[in-house]
Motif scaffolding. Structure first.
Motif, PDB file in Angstrom:
ATOM      1  N   ALA A  48       0.834  -1.210   0.000  1.00  0.00           N
ATOM      2  CA  ALA A  48       0.000   0.000   0.000  1.00  0.00           C
ATOM      3  C   ALA A  48       0.868   1.259   0.000  1.00  0.00           C
ATOM      4  O   ALA A  48       0.568   2.250  -0.706  1.00  0.00           O
ATOM      5  CB  ALA A  48      -0.927  -0.007   1.210  1.00  0.00           C
ATOM      6  N   ALA A  49       1.944   1.234   0.797  1.00  0.00           N
ATOM      7  CA  ALA A  49       2.830   2.397   0.835  1.00  0.00           C
ATOM      8  C   ALA A  49       3.500   2.612  -0.515  1.00  0.00           C
ATOM      9  O   ALA A  49       3.640   3.760  -0.989  1.00  0.00           O
ATOM     10  CB  ALA A  49       3.877   2.214   1.922  1.00  0.00           C
ATOM     11  N   ARG A  50       3.885   1.559  -1.188  1.00  0.00           N
ATOM     12  CA  ARG A  50       4.513   1.668  -2.498  1.00  0.00           C
ATOM     13  C   ARG A  50       3.491   2.188  -3.529  1.00  0.00           C
ATOM     14  O   ARG A  50       3.844   2.979  -4.417  1.00  0.00           O
ATOM     15  CB  ARG A  50       5.094   0.312  -2.928  1.00  0.00           C
ATOM     16  N   GLN A  51       2.242   1.754  -3.406  1.00  0.00           N
ATOM     17  CA  GLN A  51       1.209   2.190  -4.338  1.00  0.00           C
ATOM     18  C   GLN A  51       0.929   3.692  -4.202  1.00  0.00           C
ATOM     19  O   GLN A  51       0.654   4.373  -5.209  1.00  0.00           O
ATOM     20  CB  GLN A  51      -0.076   1.390  -4.097  1.00  0.00           C
ATOM     21  N   HIS A  52       1.027   4.172  -3.000  1.00  0.00           N
ATOM     22  CA  HIS A  52       0.774   5.607  -2.769  1.00  0.00           C
ATOM     23  C   HIS A  52       2.078   6.404  -2.764  1.00  0.00           C
ATOM     24  O   HIS A  52       2.081   7.573  -2.324  1.00  0.00           O
ATOM     25  CB  HIS A  52       0.044   5.805  -1.438  1.00  0.00           C
ATOM     26  N   GLU A  53       3.168   5.778  -3.201  1.00  0.00           N
ATOM     27  CA  GLU A  53       4.477   6.450  -3.299  1.00  0.00           C
ATOM     28  C   GLU A  53       4.920   7.027  -1.956  1.00  0.00           C
ATOM     29  O   GLU A  53       5.511   8.115  -1.886  1.00  0.00           O
ATOM     30  CB  GLU A  53       4.442   7.546  -4.355  1.00  0.00           C
ATOM     31  N   ALA A  54       4.589   6.274  -0.904  1.00  0.00           N
ATOM     32  CA  ALA A  54       4.982   6.730   0.429  1.00  0.00           C
ATOM     33  C   ALA A  54       6.131   5.904   0.986  1.00  0.00           C
ATOM     34  O   ALA A  54       6.488   6.045   2.160  1.00  0.00           O
ATOM     35  CB  ALA A  54       3.782   6.647   1.376  1.00  0.00           C
ATOM     36  N   LEU A  55       6.701   5.068   0.137  1.00  0.00           N
ATOM     37  CA  LEU A  55       7.796   4.218   0.589  1.00  0.00           C
ATOM     38  C   LEU A  55       9.110   4.896   0.259  1.00  0.00           C
ATOM     39  O   LEU A  55       9.611   4.839  -0.877  1.00  0.00           O
ATOM     40  CB  LEU A  55       7.699   2.844  -0.115  1.00  0.00           C
ATOM     41  N   GLU A  56       9.703   5.582   1.233  1.00  0.00           N
ATOM     42  CA  GLU A  56      10.917   6.367   1.013  1.00  0.00           C
ATOM     43  C   GLU A  56      11.901   6.160   2.166  1.00  0.00           C
ATOM     44  O   GLU A  56      11.535   5.685   3.236  1.00  0.00           O
ATOM     45  CB  GLU A  56      10.580   7.853   0.898  1.00  0.00           C
ATOM     46  N   GLY A  57      13.130   6.570   1.918  1.00  0.00           N
ATOM     47  CA  GLY A  57      14.140   6.580   2.961  1.00  0.00           C
ATOM     48  C   GLY A  57      14.548   5.186   3.432  1.00  0.00           C
ATOM     49  O   GLY A  57      14.444   4.178   2.703  1.00  0.00           O
ATOM     50  N   PRO A  58      15.016   5.086   4.673  1.00  0.00           N
ATOM     51  CA  PRO A  58      15.474   3.797   5.227  1.00  0.00           C
ATOM     52  C   PRO A  58      14.379   2.734   5.248  1.00  0.00           C
ATOM     53  O   PRO A  58      14.647   1.552   5.090  1.00  0.00           O
ATOM     54  CB  PRO A  58      15.912   4.166   6.649  1.00  0.00           C
ATOM     55  N   PHE A  59      13.131   3.172   5.432  1.00  0.00           N
ATOM     56  CA  PHE A  59      12.044   2.197   5.465  1.00  0.00           C
ATOM     57  C   PHE A  59      11.925   1.474   4.124  1.00  0.00           C
ATOM     58  O   PHE A  59      11.635   0.265   4.086  1.00  0.00           O
ATOM     59  CB  PHE A  59      10.738   2.899   5.808  1.00  0.00           C
ATOM     60  N   ALA A  60      12.131   2.193   3.037  1.00  0.00           N
ATOM     61  CA  ALA A  60      12.065   1.586   1.712  1.00  0.00           C
ATOM     62  C   ALA A  60      13.159   0.537   1.552  1.00  0.00           C
ATOM     63  O   ALA A  60      12.923  -0.541   0.985  1.00  0.00           O
ATOM     64  CB  ALA A  60      12.193   2.663   0.633  1.00  0.00           C
ATOM     65  N   SER A  61      14.352   0.817   2.054  1.00  0.00           N
ATOM     66  CA  SER A  61      15.457  -0.148   1.963  1.00  0.00           C
ATOM     67  C   SER A  61      15.156  -1.406   2.773  1.00  0.00           C
ATOM     68  O   SER A  61      15.399  -2.533   2.313  1.00  0.00           O
ATOM     69  CB  SER A  61      16.741   0.516   2.456  1.00  0.00           C
ATOM     70  N   ILE A  62      14.605  -1.194   3.964  1.00  0.00           N
ATOM     71  CA  ILE A  62      14.274  -2.346   4.812  1.00  0.00           C
ATOM     72  C   ILE A  62      13.173  -3.189   4.178  1.00  0.00           C
ATOM     73  O   ILE A  62      13.215  -4.418   4.184  1.00  0.00           O
ATOM     74  CB  ILE A  62      13.864  -1.870   6.216  1.00  0.00           C
ATOM     75  N   ALA A  63      12.175  -2.518   3.619  1.00  0.00           N
ATOM     76  CA  ALA A  63      11.068  -3.224   2.978  1.00  0.00           C
ATOM     77  C   ALA A  63      11.563  -4.031   1.782  1.00  0.00           C
ATOM     78  O   ALA A  63      11.171  -5.198   1.592  1.00  0.00           O
ATOM     79  CB  ALA A  63       9.991  -2.232   2.551  1.00  0.00           C
ATOM     80  N   ASP A  64      12.420  -3.442   0.977  1.00  0.00           N
ATOM     81  CA  ASP A  64      12.967  -4.158  -0.191  1.00  0.00           C
ATOM     82  C   ASP A  64      13.786  -5.377   0.249  1.00  0.00           C
ATOM     83  O   ASP A  64      13.705  -6.453  -0.368  1.00  0.00           O
ATOM     84  CB  ASP A  64      13.833  -3.211  -1.027  1.00  0.00           C
ATOM     85  N   LYS A  65      14.561  -5.200   1.318  1.00  0.00           N
ATOM     86  CA  LYS A  65      15.376  -6.314   1.804  1.00  0.00           C
ATOM     87  C   LYS A  65      14.499  -7.450   2.327  1.00  0.00           C
ATOM     88  O   LYS A  65      14.787  -8.629   2.096  1.00  0.00           O
ATOM     89  CB  LYS A  65      16.318  -5.807   2.891  1.00  0.00           C
ATOM     90  N   LEU A  66      13.420  -7.089   3.025  1.00  0.00           N
ATOM     91  CA  LEU A  66      12.514  -8.117   3.541  1.00  0.00           C
ATOM     92  C   LEU A  66      11.871  -8.891   2.393  1.00  0.00           C
ATOM     93  O   LEU A  66      11.827 -10.138   2.410  1.00  0.00           O
ATOM     94  CB  LEU A  66      11.438  -7.464   4.415  1.00  0.00           C
ATOM     95  N   GLU A  67      11.351  -8.187   1.390  1.00  0.00           N
ATOM     96  CA  GLU A  67      10.708  -8.857   0.266  1.00  0.00           C
ATOM     97  C   GLU A  67      11.703  -9.703  -0.519  1.00  0.00           C
ATOM     98  O   GLU A  67      11.385 -10.818  -0.960  1.00  0.00           O
ATOM     99  CB  GLU A  67      10.048  -7.823  -0.652  1.00  0.00           C
ATOM    100  N   THR A  68      12.918  -9.212  -0.676  1.00  0.00           N
ATOM    101  CA  THR A  68      13.940  -9.968  -1.406  1.00  0.00           C
ATOM    102  C   THR A  68      14.305 -11.252  -0.660  1.00  0.00           C
ATOM    103  O   THR A  68      14.469 -12.326  -1.262  1.00  0.00           O
ATOM    104  CB  THR A  68      15.201  -9.108  -1.603  1.00  0.00           C
TER     105      THR A  68
END
Length: 212
Positions: free
Chosen positions: A127-147
């Motif tokens: 949802a955060a990615r869809q609303h372009e609210a995924l930024e900063g360190p949180f975006a890196s952590i989220a990408d690492k978790l999904e990967t």
């Protein structure tokens, strides 16, 4: 035989020799030599014949037959022991295979349980990615978790607008009709679905539009 030990002969009155005289039970004189005739036992061996010793001893053929019977019995026991060992070995191998399969199943089930527990977090990330609210360190952590989930456990997100509705992997929460479609088509994705390999962790919850 009766031995008369009187010193004086009652018939002649003469002194008898030392030891007395032997007489038969009927009062007659004893046979020559002063000893009675030895009776011959009924069924005894005749003069000059000897009773053979060891008549009851087993013959060599009997001994050979007995040895063969014992050898066959031992061979049968050995065969039964080998069969029992083989069956035990097969049961042990089946137990090991079954234990490994059950352990692998439990491992996969545990991984799916963890993935299911993380789905709300993945929904928030999507949802955060869809609303372009995924930024900063949180975006890196989220990408690492999904990967990590994708690489280690094969987690995949699915469900997109325009796909054909499949009841095996999609769950329709809304349905409408339109002349613009020829088959049931996903027009709205309310919640994406997640699968791990061939296992559906959660079906995609969608709105569907079907032909009139």
């Amino acid at each position: 035989m009766i031995r008369d030990k009187r010193r004086l002969d009652p018939n002649t009155g003469e002194l008898r020799p030392e030891g007395g005289a032997a007489v038969e039970p009927d009062g007659g004189p004893a046979r020559a030599g002063g000893s009675p005739q030895e009776p011959v036992a009924s069924g005894g061996a005749a003069d000059g014949e000897q009773v053979a010793e060891g008549d009851d001893a087993p013959s060599p053929d009997d001994e050979l037959a007995r040895a063969k019977a014992e050898a066959l019995d031992l061979a049968d026991q050995v065969a039964r022991g080998k069969a029992d060992l083989y069956n035990l070995d097969q049961r042990f191998n089946n137990f090991v295979k079954r234990s490994r399969a059950e352990a692998e199943t439990e491992k996969v089930r545990g991984a799916h349980s963890v993935i299911e527990a993380l789905i709300p977090v993945l929904d928030d990330i999507a949802a955060a990615r869809q609303h372009e609210a995924l930024e900063g360190p949180f975006a890196s952590i989220a990408d690492k978790l999904e990967t990590t989930l994708t690489a280690r456990f094969g987690v995949e997100r699915f469900g997109a607008e325009g796909e054909e509705f499949d009841p095996n992997v999609h769950e329709a929460l809304m349905h409408s009709q339109s002349p613009d479609v020829t088959v049931d088509t996903i027009t709205t994705v309310l919640q994406p679905g997640y699968r791990a390999g061939d296992v559906i962790i959660r079906p995609a919850r969608v709105g569907v539009t079907g032909p009139e």
